[in-house]
Structure formats: C-alpha cells, structure tokens
Design a protein around this motif. Structure first.
Motif, PDB file in Angstrom:
ATOM      1  N   ASN A  67      -4.599   5.012  -2.170  1.00  0.00           N
ATOM      2  CA  ASN A  67      -4.660   3.612  -2.567  1.00  0.00           C
ATOM      3  C   ASN A  67      -5.985   3.291  -3.254  1.00  0.00           C
ATOM      4  O   ASN A  67      -6.966   4.020  -3.089  1.00  0.00           O
ATOM      5  CB  ASN A  67      -4.501   2.717  -1.329  1.00  0.00           C
ATOM      6  CG  ASN A  67      -3.121   2.805  -0.747  1.00  0.00           C
ATOM      7  OD1 ASN A  67      -2.170   2.243  -1.284  1.00  0.00           O
ATOM      8  ND2 ASN A  67      -2.988   3.526   0.369  1.00  0.00           N
ATOM      9  N   LYS A 117      -8.128  -1.767  -0.752  1.00  0.00           N
ATOM     10  CA  LYS A 117      -8.843  -1.506   0.486  1.00  0.00           C
ATOM     11  C   LYS A 117     -10.336  -1.643   0.192  1.00  0.00           C
ATOM     12  O   LYS A 117     -10.800  -1.253  -0.892  1.00  0.00           O
ATOM     13  CB  LYS A 117      -8.518  -0.116   1.029  1.00  0.00           C
ATOM     14  CG  LYS A 117      -7.057   0.024   1.470  1.00  0.00           C
ATOM     15  CD  LYS A 117      -6.790   1.349   2.181  1.00  0.00           C
ATOM     16  CE  LYS A 117      -5.345   1.429   2.662  1.00  0.00           C
ATOM     17  NZ  LYS A 117      -5.073   2.687   3.418  1.00  0.00           N
ATOM     18  N   GLY A 141      -3.344  -5.179  -1.642  1.00  0.00           N
ATOM     19  CA  GLY A 141      -3.217  -3.931  -2.385  1.00  0.00           C
ATOM     20  C   GLY A 141      -4.504  -3.160  -2.499  1.00  0.00           C
ATOM     21  O   GLY A 141      -4.485  -1.963  -2.774  1.00  0.00           O
ATOM     22  N   ASP A 160      -0.546   6.397   3.373  1.00  0.00           N
ATOM     23  CA  ASP A 160      -1.660   7.340   3.209  1.00  0.00           C
ATOM     24  C   ASP A 160      -1.480   8.608   4.031  1.00  0.00           C
ATOM     25  O   ASP A 160      -1.903   9.680   3.614  1.00  0.00           O
ATOM     26  CB  ASP A 160      -3.007   6.681   3.516  1.00  0.00           C
ATOM     27  CG  ASP A 160      -3.038   5.981   4.857  1.00  0.00           C
ATOM     28  OD1 ASP A 160      -2.579   6.572   5.852  1.00  0.00           O
ATOM     29  OD2 ASP A 160      -3.530   4.848   4.922  1.00  0.00           O
ATOM     30  N   TYR A 217       0.835  -1.201   0.000  1.00  0.00           N
ATOM     31  CA  TYR A 217       0.000   0.000   0.000  1.00  0.00           C
ATOM     32  C   TYR A 217       0.870   1.252   0.000  1.00  0.00           C
ATOM     33  O   TYR A 217       1.924   1.292   0.627  1.00  0.00           O
ATOM     34  CB  TYR A 217      -0.913   0.013   1.225  1.00  0.00           C
ATOM     35  CG  TYR A 217      -1.899  -1.136   1.241  1.00  0.00           C
ATOM     36  CD1 TYR A 217      -3.138  -1.011   0.611  1.00  0.00           C
ATOM     37  CD2 TYR A 217      -1.583  -2.343   1.854  1.00  0.00           C
ATOM     38  CE1 TYR A 217      -4.043  -2.067   0.607  1.00  0.00           C
ATOM     39  CE2 TYR A 217      -2.482  -3.405   1.851  1.00  0.00           C
ATOM     40  CZ  TYR A 217      -3.706  -3.264   1.220  1.00  0.00           C
ATOM     41  OH  TYR A 217      -4.597  -4.307   1.195  1.00  0.00           O
TER      42      TYR A 217
END
Length: 658
Positions: A501, A479, A477, A327, A324
C-alpha cells in the motif's frame, strides 16, 4: 481524405473497418439509451474513433495503454466484452470497479489498460513509470498514453513529457486535439500554432497526423512503436480531429460554430473509410448492412445482459477493507545484535536493506544519486545499486509520484523522496487521488513509499519546517508512519517497503544527527499501526509521536514527581486505538501533544475519538498541546514560541489542576 493501404490485405482492411465501426454503433446506442433515461451520463467519442482504434491496434497486447473519456475504441479493440463495459458504466457489481467509479475511470491488468481520473493529466506520469519498469527490465516494449489538447496546459503534461525525455522512456504521448476543452476553444488554450511544436522544447520527436484517417493513425503508430521498442525514447503525436458532440451529452454544442460542425462532418472517420473500402472492392452495400445488423444484435444482447446484472450490496466492512490492498505481512523480529547509530543512519540502513531485499525497488528523488540527497541519506547508493535504481529526478514532484505508481502497476516497488515534506504540495493530486484511491477503485496495489523529511527546530522557516501529516491522515487508502527513535525509523521503513500500500513515511530532520540509539543489525520490520508504550503511570497520559515524544521525555525528566503514561503512536494511519483506550482507562486524564498546528491537527481526531469512546473513564477534558495556528517563523526566538514544547508544562499543569 487520402488513404494509403500500402501492403495491407483486404482481410486486414476489413478488420480495421469492423474495429472502427463497432464503437460508433455502441455510441449511437448509448445516445438512444440516454434519451430513454436508461443511463445518466455519456462522454461521446463520435468522430474520434480512428485515433483510439488505430493506435490501440498498433500496440502489442502486452503493452499498456492509458486512455481518456472518449476512447471507447481502445477498450473494444482490446476485446473487452461490451457487457463488462456496460456493467462498469452502470455501476454494477461485476463492473471493473464494483460500482465505485464510473465511465472509463478504471484499470485492468487483464487487458493492460489503465484508465484516467477526472483531473486529467496525471495518467501521463503513470505511463512514465510503466515505461521505466520496462526499460530497467530491458524489455522491448512501448507505452501509449492519451491526453487532450486542454490537458496540455496542465503542469502534469510538462512534467511527464520532460521526465520521459530526460530518461529516454519509450512512451508515445498522444494528443487528441479535438478543438475544445469543454466549451473553451483551442485559441484560448494555447498560443503556439501547433501542439506538436511543444516537442521541440523537450528535445523529442513530434509528429502531427490526421486523427480521422484510420490508416494514417495505424501506420504512424506502428512505425513509432517499432522504433522506440528498439531505441527507447518518447515521441509526441498530435492527432487532429474534432469533437462532434458535447463535452458530455448534457453540455450540448451550442457554443460551436455551425460551419465547423459542417466542415468536420465531411471528415467523418467511419464514413470516409467505408467509402474508400467500397472503391477498393473490399466492401459493398450488402456487406455493410450485414455487418451493422450483426453488430447491433450483439450490442443489444450485451447491453441488456448488463442491465440484468446485480447491483452492489452495500457493506461497510467490505468497503473499509477494500481501501487497502491486503498486506499479509508478518512482523519480523530482530535476530541480530544491536549497534548504536544515529537516526539518519538508521534510515540509510533501512533503505540499503530494502534495496538488497527487493531487486525491483527503485529510489527516485531530487539529488539523491551521486550527491546522496539533501541530507546525504542515499550517499553511495549509486555505486552499490546503479543509476537505473537510484534515480535523480527533475524538479517535478507530481510526475515522480505518478511514475512511482506506474512502476508499481508494472511490477516494481518505488520509494520517492520529497526533498522536504513541505514540497509534497506539488505532488498532492497524485497522492490523494491516484495513490490513495487506486486499490479501492479497481483492486490494484499502489506499492509506493514517500519519504517526508519533516518538522521544525532548525530555523528553516515557513517552507522547510512544516509538520503536515494531518493533510494525509484524513485520506483513506494511505498509511502514515512517524518514527521517533532510530530503531523505529529502520523497522517502520522496512515495514513500509514490505507493504504493497502507499505509505507516507515522516522522518524528522531535527532528529537526523541529534539523536542516537541502539538499532538491531540486519533485516527486521515493524507492524504499521502499533504504538509503543514508553512509560506507565497513574496521574495522566501523554499521547504523542515524532519530536513530541522527546519533548515529553524532556518534560518528565524535568518533573520526576509526575507519574505519567507515555505513548508513542509511531503510526498515525492506522493508529493503535487499543493502546490509547488502555491509557485513558488507566489514568483518566489525557494530554495530546504534537508539533503540528492546533486546529485540525491529528490530535483533534484523537481527542474526538477519546471523547466518543472513552468518555466514562475521563476525569478531565482531553487537552491538546500543539503549535500555534500560524505559519512557522524562521527566527529561533519566534520558532521556539511557535512550537508546542513551549506550552507543554502549562497544559500539563492545567490538566492536573482540573
């Protein structure tokens, strides 16, 4: 082969020759290394160098190129150091993918090259998205994407070219027609006389050129790029060439008639151009020997330095984290008063605020513009945000998901609406193999949200009612979020938009207009991966999400004597293990409820995790309540029996009686 130098100086011609020769010499070295057993695999582009080199040099350095297996000349013409390429091919730690992928399966923002994936074809839709970002930005830029003659048989080719045509995207679709798809000759690949004829069906310009003539390739691509930068539109270019080696070296070429090999050997792009330059007085034999000697020395040095570089060190935590993009998103708590709104209106509100917050956010989907979408969620958005950012799409889920990734690569955000979650199957490859793996493979974000109107309860039958979240929860990978209430629907949507992501956002159709709740006004977001503990009790725990939350609440309302902990997961990937473990510890009995079918539904993962990590706290087996292992029937009587809700009371009774 007829060369036309036009007004090119000797120095330009000499540079073209060197650019053409360099990848050929690298290829010859790779074949030696392969025979020596120092490398394991190689896809040879010998005989096709003029296409990669000529087209790359025709593009601006700031413009994206999306090449394929046999396009070494793209990388060398963009001046990527051979040692870096060799590290990539050998899986070294300082390769572009840190040893996680091979060959040309990588991208690099530094050189504006986006590599292919093995499935062929999907890179064409990425080119659409990249070009769309340039178009919206009013940049005068073109995008070049390669494909082979075999991949023109794929739906991805049709979808990408059609979208580019409809949207007037400045994309050059370059077909390398090299005669064979692995061992299958072109007469078994397509019926049309020439692949360039396909352009007519899309209403775009098509040009066929000699792919072995470096000057023809270069001049044609320069001319086209200049034109479409000023007047954006796609062009289809068929480059006629031949694959002189096997699909990859282990395949050999026994299936190729000898006369074809002999015929195309005479059209060798390097030898013919070299002979032409000698006639033009640009080259002589001594110069050729010196150029080759210098190149070979450089090649030897670069390759050996790559062999000496470090192998990756396996570290599970690093591998997991790199699935990922970081974020760095802090949850923003609501700061404005509550207003009552329906579940569907909360989604609309979240979309509108997201569009206001991010001027680079583009919405794409079937009928979402003037019509407002099948469920009217984006009604009025065209007037507010314009057609450039609220885009009706052709019916082509794969191309639009790919275009979303292309937008992200070129600095934009994208939200793609599946008209129904069931239709996502048509975009499955782009989601599973492109969106999900991009960051792990080469560190690039995939800033795409896919909205999934999901679920049963409306008698819509097998193709408009599926709860298909388990198709995605097993894919690293991605969400996955699945809100059950209006405030969560808005907060999780804004959280998904904020997140760089790929997020699959499930929204239940049955709840759209049947459920209302109080939702904070203005912007706030919710952290993906945090469950909501709706009730606490002592007898058992219900762990659920989506419409299952409301089934559980209905059950508890009908059975007020039950003391139950009720957890709404809200997010399925990542999911809140702490909340689940706490519920197991406090009650000792667990019922997992979901609308999806029983076998391999997400509840199976929850049950397995609880059994492995919380076994000592269990007073009874973990029990699952899910829908039947059938397709979803249309008839309401059959649908009601199919759904897990019809068995919830019985499963709860069995759990308490154990």
């Amino acid at each position: 082969m007829i060369f036309d130098r036009k007004d090119k100086s000797n120095s330009i011609l000499l540079d073209l020759y060197k650019r053409l020769l360099y990848p050929r010499l690298i290829e010859e070295k790779m074949l030696i290394l392969l025979r020596q057993g120092r490398i394991g695999k190689w896809f040879s582009g010998i005989g096709q160098e003029a296409i990669a080199v000529g087209s790359t040099l025709a593009m601006h350095a700031s413009e994206y190129i999306l090449p394929m297996h046999r396009n070494l000349g793209v990388f060398t013409s963009r001046d990527i150091p051979l040692s870096k390429l060799m590290s990539q091919w050998q899986g070294k730690v300082n390769g572009f993918t840190k040893g996680r992928d091979r060959s040309f399966h990588f991208g690099t923002q530094d050189y504006k090259i986006i590599g292919m994936i093995s499935h062929l074809g999907p890179q064409m839709a990425l080119a659409d998205g990249i070009a769309l970002a340039d178009l919206i930005e009013n940049k005068e830029a073109a995008t070049l994407v390669f494909t082979g003659e075999g991949a023109t048989s794929e739906g991805d080719f049709h979808e990408a070219v059609n979208v580019a045509a409809v949207w007037n995207l400045p994309v050059i679709f370059l077909i390398e027609n090299n005669g064979y798809g692995l061992s299958t000759p072109v007469n078994e690949q397509f019926k049309c006389e020439h692949l360039v004829d396909k352009a007519i069906g899309y209403g775009i310009e098509g040009i066929q050129i000699d792919g072995n003539n470096i000057l023809e390739v270069y001049d044609t691509l320069v001319d086209l790029a200049v034109k479409i930068r000023k007047d954006p539109r796609p062009v289809l270019v068929e480059c006629l060439t031949f694959r002189m080696r096997g699909h990859e070296e282990a395949s050999g070429i026994k299936y190729v008639p000898e006369e074809l090999i002999n015929e195309w050997s005479k059209k060798d792009p390097v030898k013919n151009f070299e002979a032409y330059l000698i006639k033009q007085g640009v080259l002589d034999v001594e110069m050729i020997h010196q150029i080759k000697a210098d190149f070979k020395k450089t090649i030897e040095s670069e390759i050996e330095s790559a062999f000496e570089q470090d192998e990756p060190i396996a570290d599970a935590n690093t591998e997991l984290l790199d699935m990922y993009h970081p974020d760095a998103i802090n949850p923003v708590r609501p700061s404005q008063p509550l207003v009552e709104m329906r579940y569907i209106d909360a989604i609309t509100d979240g979309l509108r605020i997201g569009m206001q917050k991010y001027q680079n956010l583009v919405l794409m989907g079937q009928d979402i513009a003037e019509y407002g979408g099948a469920f009217k969620i984006t009604e009025g958005f065209v007037n507010e945000f314009g057609k450039a950012r609220v885009r009706n799409t052709p019916i082509c889920e794969s191309a639009i998901v790919g275009a979303g990734l292309g937008l992200s690569i070129n600095g934009y955000k994208a939200i793609v609406e599946m008209q129904f979650a069931d239709f996502v199957t048509c975009g499955f490859n782009q989601i599973i193999n492109n969106l999900a793996k991009t960051h792990y493979r080469w560190g690039e974000k995939a800033d795409v949200v896919i909205r999934m109107p999901t679920g049963a309860g409306t008698g819509a039958g097998p193709f408009h009612s599926q709860s298909n979240e388990a198709w995605f929860t097993k894919t690293p990978g991605l969400k996955i979020v699945y809100p059950a209430f209006p405030d969560d629907a808005k907060g999780l949507l804004l959280g998904a938009i904020d997140d760089p992501n790929p997020v699959i956002y499930f929204e239940h159709k049955y709840l759209y207009r049947s459920l209302s709740g109080f939702v904070p006004k203005g912007y706030y977001n919710q952290e993906i991966g945090k469950a909501n503990i709706l009730k606490t009790g002592t007898q058992f725990s219900i762990i659920t999400y989506g419409l299952g939350v409301h089934w559980a609440l209905s059950y508890l309302n009908d059975n007020p004597e039950r003391s139950v902990t009720l957890i709404d997961l809200r997010s399925l990937q990542p999911w809140d293990k702490d909340a689940v473990a706490g519920a197991v510890q406090s009650t000792g009995r667990v019922l997992i409820l979901h609308e999806d079918t029983l076998t391999c539904g997400f509840g199976a993962e929850l049950a397995a995790w609880i059994a492995e990590h919380c076994f000592e706290f269990l007073d009874a087996p973990v029990m699952r309540c899910a829908s039947l292992d059938t397709a979803i029937p249309m008839n309401k009587v059959l649908e009601n029996d199919f759904l897990a809700k019809s068995r919830l009371a019985d499963v709860a009774k069995r759990l308490l009686e154990y």
